[in-house]
Design a protein around this motif. Structure first.
Motif, PDB file in Angstrom:
ATOM      1  N   GLU A 174       0.818  -1.220   0.000  1.00 44.44           N
ATOM      2  CA  GLU A 174       0.000   0.000   0.000  1.00 44.44           C
ATOM      3  C   GLU A 174       0.851   1.269   0.000  1.00 44.44           C
ATOM      4  O   GLU A 174       0.570   2.210  -0.741  1.00 44.44           O
ATOM      5  CB  GLU A 174      -0.941  -0.015   1.207  1.00 44.44           C
ATOM      6  N   ASP A 175       1.886   1.308   0.840  1.00 43.10           N
ATOM      7  CA  ASP A 175       2.714   2.517   0.903  1.00 43.10           C
ATOM      8  C   ASP A 175       3.446   2.744  -0.412  1.00 43.10           C
ATOM      9  O   ASP A 175       3.525   3.878  -0.907  1.00 43.10           O
ATOM     10  CB  ASP A 175       3.730   2.403   2.050  1.00 43.10           C
ATOM     11  N   THR A 176       3.999   1.671  -0.978  1.00 41.57           N
ATOM     12  CA  THR A 176       4.712   1.805  -2.256  1.00 41.57           C
ATOM     13  C   THR A 176       3.743   2.167  -3.370  1.00 41.57           C
ATOM     14  O   THR A 176       4.074   2.952  -4.266  1.00 41.57           O
ATOM     15  CB  THR A 176       5.450   0.504  -2.595  1.00 41.57           C
ATOM     16  N   ASP A 178       1.125   4.031  -3.109  1.00 46.84           N
ATOM     17  CA  ASP A 178       0.852   5.471  -3.010  1.00 46.84           C
ATOM     18  C   ASP A 178       2.016   6.284  -3.576  1.00 46.84           C
ATOM     19  O   ASP A 178       1.809   7.325  -4.214  1.00 46.84           O
ATOM     20  CB  ASP A 178       0.585   5.859  -1.554  1.00 46.84           C
ATOM     21  N   GLU A 179       3.251   5.824  -3.334  1.00 46.26           N
ATOM     22  CA  GLU A 179       4.416   6.520  -3.875  1.00 46.26           C
ATOM     23  C   GLU A 179       4.417   6.488  -5.404  1.00 46.26           C
ATOM     24  O   GLU A 179       4.673   7.506  -6.055  1.00 46.26           O
ATOM     25  CB  GLU A 179       5.706   5.876  -3.349  1.00 46.26           C
TER      26      GLU A 179
END
Length: 237
Positions: A174-176, A178-179
């Motif tokens: 999820e974090d990647t 968003d990036e």
């Protein structure tokens, strides 16, 4: 930018046929971001391949900047793909034996860009995606997010008019995710790209200007929730 009229695509399967696209009519404006969602097997990837000239419709026309892709000779289509269309895939599709920079350079070879110029442009492309210090690394030495950044740099190094992305965050956490979407959004706005993205992720899809849904080979399109914000971010002409 794109105008699709009555686009159908059928495949032979055993003694019968499968209809992947069933008379798609659509227009995609220059500089627009369109996200496409829909159930698996309902024509999303087929549509993207036809937009990219990787496949041809069984019937109908696909106009890109006034040129009907369905009627171009294969040599002409290859030139259009090489110069005007960038691709980003879920599985990155990097060559494992080449460094990050060499992978980016491969996009410039069909355009005849030589030596120092090719290396310089590849370095600039890697810098634009935040990987200026990873040019010598092999894909196996990079994280999934970094590999996708290399793939994005490869797609954009040739300065295409169109970016086609097929589940570009499907293999990322999820974090990647968003990036990567933040990076694509920035590049889309800064470079004036026309971007068409297939995604199962509604969080990603809602950031587009318009949302398309593929169902039974047909496409319906509506304005996305991000359209107003996008227009507000755009300076007046």
């Amino acid at each position: 930018m794109y105008k699709l009229t009555g686009v159908t695509k059928t495949y032979s399967k055993g003694r019968g046929t499968v209809q992947a696209l069933a008379g798609v009519d659509a227009e995609i404006a220059d500089g627009e971001w369109l996200s496409i969602q829909g159930p698996t097997g309902h024509g999303k990837s087929t549509l993207l391949q036809i937009l990219g000239g990787l496949d041809r419709p069984t019937a109908g026309s696909v106009e890109l900047a006034g040129h009907d892709l369905s009627r171009l000779r294969e040599t002409e289509m290859t030139k259009v793909r090489a110069a005007s269309i960038g691709f980003v895939f879920q599985t990155f599709n990097l060559l494992p034996t080449l460094s990050a920079q060499e992978n980016v350079e491969t996009a410039l070879v069909p355009l005849g860009v030589k030596g120092a110029s090719r290396r310089s442009r590849a370095k600039e492309a890697l810098d634009s995606v935040g990987l200026a210090d990873r040019g010598r690394h092999l894909p196996s030495e990079l994280s999934g997010g970094q590999q996708q950044r290399v793939a994005i740099a490869r797609a954009l190094v040739k300065e295409p008019k169109v970016l086609l992305a097929d589940e570009p965050t499907g293999n990322l956490d999820e974090d990647t995710r968003d990036e990567i979407i933040g990076l694509l959004r920035t590049l889309w706005k800064d470079q004036g790209l026309t971007m068409v993205m297939v995604t199962h992720d509604s969080t990603v899809a809602r950031q587009a200007q318009r949302l398309g849904k593929m169902q039974n080979g047909q496409l319906t399109v509506k304005t996305g929730s991000a359209l107003e914000a996008s227009l507000q971010d755009t300076p007046p002409a």
